[in-house]
Design an enzyme around this catalytic site. Structure first.
Site, short mmCIF file in Angstrom:
data_model
loop_
_atom_site.label_atom_id
_atom_site.label_comp_id
_atom_site.label_asym_id
_atom_site.label_seq_id
_atom_site.Cartn_x
_atom_site.Cartn_y
_atom_site.Cartn_z
N THR B 88 -14.66 13.66 -15.75
CA THR B 88 -14.90 12.42 -15.00
C THR B 88 -13.56 11.93 -14.47
O THR B 88 -12.70 11.53 -15.26
CB THR B 88 -15.50 11.36 -15.94
OG1 THR B 88 -16.68 11.91 -16.52
CG2 THR B 88 -15.86 10.09 -15.18
N LYS B 160 -21.41 9.95 -11.10
CA LYS B 160 -21.00 9.92 -12.50
C LYS B 160 -20.38 8.57 -12.87
O LYS B 160 -20.68 7.99 -13.91
CB LYS B 160 -20.00 11.06 -12.74
CG LYS B 160 -19.26 11.01 -14.06
CD LYS B 160 -20.10 11.43 -15.26
CE LYS B 160 -19.26 11.31 -16.53
NZ LYS B 160 -19.85 11.92 -17.69
N LYS B 229 -11.69 3.30 -19.84
CA LYS B 229 -11.23 4.18 -18.77
C LYS B 229 -12.33 4.31 -17.70
O LYS B 229 -12.07 4.22 -16.50
CB LYS B 229 -10.90 5.57 -19.34
CG LYS B 229 -10.34 6.54 -18.32
CD LYS B 229 -10.61 8.00 -18.72
CE LYS B 229 -12.08 8.36 -18.54
NZ LYS B 229 -12.40 9.78 -18.59
#
Lengths: 281, 281
Positions: B88, B160, B229
């Protein structure tokens, strides 16, 4: 069973029809008499709330706290038997009614009028055990599933308020996510398909997401104004219980802004459209 | 197929083992050599990233943007064939790699290491059509479902990022809702059962809700720090695309606060515990 119903709005009238079809004897009352026409010859038409409140079990299905207060508390009306309140009202009003009435059951429902007509609601009940059990036949006529949240009416009210808050978070977050993937040129169809084929495969993501993909916001199934009311119920519950609900505050503000822009009668999923329109273009 | 893998962390090593078991010829590389021990005799152990990048298809499964940049961009390393980035990463880095590499496929995954080990990931792929098709055999070894988001790698990265943002909203909102119903003395078990038997019946509500009911936050399956994150990826994507994501900002702040209180290594669902602890008691 001898049942009274007070409130023949969109939900109340479908529930009344379903109960009649299930063989219950109904007495119906509505503040404006026109709504009772449909039941002529099928139910006893009451000329006062007090008359309906004389039934073995009286159901109220009214719009909001103010409507419930005006029927029961202002008039100091006391039900003869069990009072089953199936509307979404505040925790504070729930406690007040539980104190005032001998047998009070809070039984808010999940589902729209079409589900009520088919007896496919989900009912969340809480109240004195014997009273809840006595209501089973009528719950079963109206519901696909009946859940008992506890023996204190407030418990069912809290479940309903918290769950409607969660529905609002699905709308807000899907709206933000659609805005983002749209700007990255992802087809909304593809995005929704991926979400609802993986860990977010829930009926609410499918149905709300579908409304957003199609821009199907009018006529409203559940309006922004009703959504705002439910967020305010969550915030007042949070305040009295000493709980932090920052997401509820944020969504309330976004709904207010969208309503101020003239979207109040649109379906509450139109919040997605409003959020999308706020981007920089 | 002759496949290189760069990055043998928790996910990368399970994916590598699965690909070997599926009959592919692997060359593995990891910055710290210890992680390659498990593959001695089963794969070619590369002594540099460049060696692994010489394969027909090279997969990178690295922790974050910085790790991906240090392997590819700082060293100006160019893959011989197709580069499939399954981690990711940001939209910006995705575009940069797509410019730098001849055939770049973004193929982030949904699922944890245990799912990778069983070949039960969900893969979201985007990139040049021929390159994506060429990767099908390896995707099929790793995945339960493969979705193609488009022909531009950024599209898969956006899906995503947006979907992980939605997972964060499930945690935040469930945390707030559990805090509220808890104060109304509703059993968390009952509340979760009601939610996941009705319109919120999705795997993520079931699994995250279960973790909250049981307080099962350690060891983390996905830590608060990783969650933070991902929220930051959503916010940087929103900023560059000109999209408003107020919920992402709110959850980022709540995660930061919870991490500052010493919860960074806990599972990101522990945000519920943190939100609950903020109430007035």
């Amino acid at each position: 069973m001898d049942i009274g119903i007070i409130g023949l709005g969109q939900m109340g009238r479908e529930m009344a029809a379903r109960l009649i079809d299930s063989g219950h004897a109904l007495t119906v009352y509505n503040r404006t008499a026109a709504a009772t026409q449909r039941f002529r010859g099928r139910a006893r038409i009451a000329s006062s709330a007090a008359e309906a409140a004389g039934a073995e079990v009286v159901i109220t299905m009214l719009a909001d706290d103010a409507a419930v207060e005006s029927v029961w508390l202002r008039q100091k009306l006391i039900p003869r038997g069990i009072h089953v309140n199936m509307a979404t009202v505040s925790l504070a009003l729930t406690r007040e009614l539980a104190r005032a009435h001998h047998q009070y059951v809070a039984a808010p429902v999940f589902g729209r009028p079409a589900a009520a007509a088919k007896g496919e609601l989900d009912i969340i009940a809480a109240g004195p055990k014997a009273a809840v059990e006595r209501c089973r036949p009528l719950f079963e006529a109206l519901a696909r599933q009946v859940f008992v949240a506890g023996e204190t009416p407030e418990q069912a009210a809290a479940v309903k308020i918290a769950r409607n808050f969660l529905l609002a978070t699905v709308i807000e977050s899907l709206g933000e996510a659609f805005a983002l993937v749209g700007k990255a040129h992802v087809s909304p169809e593809t995005f929704l398909h991926i979400l609802t084929s993986t860990s977010l495969a829930a009926p609410v993501y499918k149905s709300y997401g579908r409304q957003m993909v199609e821009g199907a916001y009018e006529p409203a199934q559940f309006s922004m104004e009703l959504g705002l009311k439910d967020l305010e119920l969550a915030l007042s519950a949070a305040r009295e219980k000493g709980v932090v609900m920052p997401t509820a505050e944020l969504i309330r503000k976004n709904l207010l802004d969208a309503i101020a822009q003239g979207n109040g009668r649109k379906d509450w999923t139109a919040l997605a459209e409003y959020l999308g329109s706020k981007g920089s273009g």
